[in-house]
Design a protein around this motif. Structure first.
Motif, PDB file in Angstrom:
ATOM      1  N   PHE A 146       9.010  -8.814  -1.508  1.00  0.00           N
ATOM      2  CA  PHE A 146       8.749  -7.484  -0.893  1.00  0.00           C
ATOM      3  C   PHE A 146       8.214  -6.611  -1.838  1.00  0.00           C
ATOM      4  N   ILE A 147       9.161  -6.293  -2.800  1.00  0.00           N
ATOM      5  CA  ILE A 147       8.801  -5.383  -3.978  1.00  0.00           C
ATOM      6  C   ILE A 147       7.391  -5.743  -4.736  1.00  0.00           C
ATOM      7  N   ASP A 148       7.189  -7.184  -4.919  1.00  0.00           N
ATOM      8  CA  ASP A 148       5.764  -7.611  -5.559  1.00  0.00           C
ATOM      9  C   ASP A 148       4.701  -6.875  -4.528  1.00  0.00           C
ATOM     10  N   ILE A 149       4.660  -7.102  -3.343  1.00  0.00           N
ATOM     11  CA  ILE A 149       3.494  -6.756  -2.474  1.00  0.00           C
ATOM     12  C   ILE A 149       3.401  -5.576  -2.429  1.00  0.00           C
ATOM     13  N   GLU A 150       4.620  -4.719  -2.084  1.00  0.00           N
ATOM     14  CA  GLU A 150       4.295  -3.182  -2.113  1.00  0.00           C
ATOM     15  C   GLU A 150       4.051  -2.676  -3.307  1.00  0.00           C
ATOM     16  N   ALA A 151       4.133  -3.310  -4.577  1.00  0.00           N
ATOM     17  CA  ALA A 151       3.596  -2.777  -5.804  1.00  0.00           C
ATOM     18  C   ALA A 151       1.943  -3.150  -5.837  1.00  0.00           C
ATOM     19  N   ARG A 152       1.569  -4.232  -5.302  1.00  0.00           N
ATOM     20  CA  ARG A 152       0.312  -4.695  -5.423  1.00  0.00           C
ATOM     21  C   ARG A 152      -0.549  -3.768  -4.295  1.00  0.00           C
ATOM     22  N   LEU A 153       0.165  -3.596  -3.368  1.00  0.00           N
ATOM     23  CA  LEU A 153      -0.560  -2.590  -2.103  1.00  0.00           C
ATOM     24  C   LEU A 153      -0.712  -1.267  -2.686  1.00  0.00           C
ATOM     25  N   LYS A 154       0.053  -0.701  -3.469  1.00  0.00           N
ATOM     26  CA  LYS A 154       0.016   0.611  -4.111  1.00  0.00           C
ATOM     27  C   LYS A 154      -1.143   0.687  -5.116  1.00  0.00           C
ATOM     28  N   ALA A 155      -1.110  -0.472  -6.058  1.00  0.00           N
ATOM     29  CA  ALA A 155      -2.244  -0.674  -7.168  1.00  0.00           C
ATOM     30  C   ALA A 155      -3.299  -0.668  -6.559  1.00  0.00           C
ATOM     31  N   LYS A 156      -3.606  -1.646  -5.311  1.00  0.00           N
ATOM     32  CA  LYS A 156      -4.863  -1.519  -5.016  1.00  0.00           C
ATOM     33  C   LYS A 156      -5.398  -0.394  -4.258  1.00  0.00           C
ATOM     34  N   LYS A 157      -4.568   0.227  -3.460  1.00  0.00           N
ATOM     35  CA  LYS A 157      -5.078   1.553  -2.967  1.00  0.00           C
ATOM     36  C   LYS A 157      -5.415   2.705  -4.013  1.00  0.00           C
ATOM     37  N   ALA A 158      -4.834   2.661  -5.300  1.00  0.00           N
ATOM     38  CA  ALA A 158      -5.114   3.448  -6.192  1.00  0.00           C
ATOM     39  C   ALA A 158      -6.468   3.299  -6.828  1.00  0.00           C
ATOM     40  N   LEU A 159      -6.748   1.808  -7.099  1.00  0.00           N
ATOM     41  CA  LEU A 159      -7.988   1.310  -7.536  1.00  0.00           C
ATOM     42  C   LEU A 159      -9.123   1.716  -6.626  1.00  0.00           C
ATOM     43  N   GLU A 160      -8.856   1.526  -5.256  1.00  0.00           N
ATOM     44  CA  GLU A 160      -9.879   1.998  -4.173  1.00  0.00           C
ATOM     45  C   GLU A 160     -10.169   3.756  -4.487  1.00  0.00           C
ATOM     46  N   VAL A 161      -9.157   4.354  -4.819  1.00  0.00           N
ATOM     47  CA  VAL A 161      -9.597   5.694  -5.064  1.00  0.00           C
ATOM     48  C   VAL A 161     -10.543   5.958  -6.268  1.00  0.00           C
ATOM     49  N   ARG A 162     -10.266   5.136  -7.186  1.00  0.00           N
ATOM     50  CA  ARG A 162     -10.996   5.303  -8.692  1.00  0.00           C
ATOM     51  C   ARG A 162     -12.385   4.680  -8.278  1.00  0.00           C
ATOM     52  N   TYR A 163     -12.452   3.550  -7.530  1.00  0.00           N
ATOM     53  CA  TYR A 163     -13.788   3.154  -7.139  1.00  0.00           C
ATOM     54  C   TYR A 163     -14.686   4.281  -6.479  1.00  0.00           C
ATOM     55  N   LEU A 164     -14.195   4.943  -5.442  1.00  0.00           N
ATOM     56  CA  LEU A 164     -14.682   6.023  -4.672  1.00  0.00           C
ATOM     57  C   LEU A 164     -15.209   7.112  -5.523  1.00  0.00           C
ATOM     58  N   GLU A 165     -14.362   7.489  -6.641  1.00  0.00           N
ATOM     59  CA  GLU A 165     -14.632   8.412  -7.398  1.00  0.00           C
ATOM     60  C   GLU A 165     -15.886   8.089  -8.360  1.00  0.00           C
ATOM     61  N   LEU A 166     -15.976   6.683  -8.560  1.00  0.00           N
ATOM     62  CA  LEU A 166     -17.054   5.986  -9.446  1.00  0.00           C
ATOM     63  C   LEU A 166     -18.306   6.005  -8.442  1.00  0.00           C
ATOM     64  N   LEU A 167     -17.984   5.712  -7.471  1.00  0.00           N
ATOM     65  CA  LEU A 167     -19.367   5.732  -6.543  1.00  0.00           C
ATOM     66  C   LEU A 167     -20.094   7.177  -6.384  1.00  0.00           C
ATOM     67  N   ILE A 190      -6.451  -5.207   0.439  1.00  0.00           N
ATOM     68  CA  ILE A 190      -5.399  -4.275   1.050  1.00  0.00           C
ATOM     69  C   ILE A 190      -5.167  -4.717   2.501  1.00  0.00           C
ATOM     70  N   GLU A 191      -6.110  -5.209   3.304  1.00  0.00           N
ATOM     71  CA  GLU A 191      -5.842  -5.544   4.626  1.00  0.00           C
ATOM     72  C   GLU A 191      -4.862  -6.658   4.615  1.00  0.00           C
ATOM     73  N   ALA A 192      -5.301  -7.927   3.772  1.00  0.00           N
ATOM     74  CA  ALA A 192      -4.606  -9.027   3.685  1.00  0.00           C
ATOM     75  C   ALA A 192      -3.112  -8.535   3.321  1.00  0.00           C
ATOM     76  N   THR A 193      -3.010  -7.901   2.170  1.00  0.00           N
ATOM     77  CA  THR A 193      -1.628  -7.395   1.849  1.00  0.00           C
ATOM     78  C   THR A 193      -0.740  -6.703   2.844  1.00  0.00           C
ATOM     79  N   GLN A 194      -1.472  -5.659   3.602  1.00  0.00           N
ATOM     80  CA  GLN A 194      -0.820  -5.180   4.627  1.00  0.00           C
ATOM     81  C   GLN A 194      -0.380  -6.062   5.544  1.00  0.00           C
ATOM     82  N   GLY A 195      -1.304  -7.000   5.861  1.00  0.00           N
ATOM     83  CA  GLY A 195      -0.884  -7.930   6.961  1.00  0.00           C
ATOM     84  C   GLY A 195       0.467  -8.668   6.704  1.00  0.00           C
TER      85      GLY A 195
END
Length: 275
Positions: A146-167, A190-195
């Motif tokens: 549970f903790i591992d998945i939540e951490a990965r999900l949070k990291a992926k969402k943060a990376l998504e924000v940075r790529y949007l800034e990069l775009l 992100i979708e697979a992790t959320q599932g």
């Protein structure tokens, strides 16, 4: 002098073209330096989130399951009791199957109850059962996952924000296409992790109880007395005689033909003996 002017005219466009190429290269390199920084930031975020347990709900996450099998004398009464226990513990029946073979009627139930009511439901059912053929309970600790998945999900969402800034800072079509490709991959992750997180949350919040109860069917055997057997034998003989007579009656045309033929045959023999 004229020669120097001609050389200057030829070299000037080449120099401008080279400066433009250098400028584009610097812009492209700068864009991907931002991308590398974003990826490095994702890694640092993931490390920090996995090491700081206080950022998450660290309550123990358990997937509880149970299997119960027992014999009952009244299937309907047992089913009514189990249904009442389920209702009292805010659960529901996920699957209900009935079957029958040569000497047994079986009812199988798959029940989902809240994790907090799991043991209460088991205890309620156990009180009405004298003996279990099988009683099995298990729990799987998925807290770390549970903790591992939540951490990965949070990291992926943060990376998504940075790529949007990069775009938003991309200068060429190639850069935009590359960044959008990476964004698509990140969103799939992100979708697979959320599932997976949703699946685990559902399994943890609702425990599974499988119940199989059955009733044995016994064929009744009545012991007959000797007199009853004799009477049945007489009735059977009478029935056989009746059947024989009925069969004979069906042959009456042949009996008449045979009788007439025998009569004329005897007369012929008698006349022949007198000669």
């Amino acid at each position: 002098m004229k020669m120097l002017i001609y050389l200057f005219v030829l070299v000037l466009p080449l120099a401008c073209s080279q400066n433009k190429s250098i400028s584009d290269t610097e812009s492209y390199n700068e864009s991907y330096e931002i991308q590398e920084i974003a990826e490095e930031s994702e890694f640092r975020t993931f490390q920090n989130n996995t090491t700081k347990d206080t950022d998450y709900n660290t309550d123990q996450k358990l997937i509880k399951e149970s299997y119960l099998e027992f014999e009952t004398k009244d299937l309907d009464q047992t089913y009514a009791q189990i249904t009442r226990f389920i209702t009292e513990n805010k659960g529901y029946i996920q699957d209900d199957t009935a079957s029958k073979n040569y000497n047994r009627i079986t009812r199988s139930l798959i029940i989902r109850v809240p994790n907090t009511h799991f043991q209460t439901t088991i205890n309620s059912i156990s009180q009405s059962v004298n003996y279990f053929d099988t009683k099995r309970m298990s729990s799987k600790d998925v807290t770390e996952e549970f903790i591992d998945i939540e951490a990965r999900l949070k990291a992926k969402k943060a990376l998504e924000v940075r790529y949007l800034e990069l775009l938003s800072k991309a200068n060429t079509v190639i850069e935009m296409l590359e960044i959008e490709k990476e964004l698509s991959n990140i969103r799939e992750d992100i979708e697979a992790t959320q599932g997976r997180l949703k699946y685990l949350s559902h399994k943890v919040s609702l425990s599974t109880i499988r119940i199989v109860f059955y009733k044995t069917i016994v064929e009744s055997k009545v012991t007959e007395s000797y007199g009853s057997k004799m009477w049945l034998a007489i009735k059977s003989g009478f029935n056989s005689l009746s059947l024989f007579m009925l069969g004979v009656l069906k042959l009456w045309p042949f009996i008449i033909v045979i009788g007439i033929s025998s009569f004329f045959f005897k007369r012929w023999l008698h006349k022949k003996s007198k000669k």
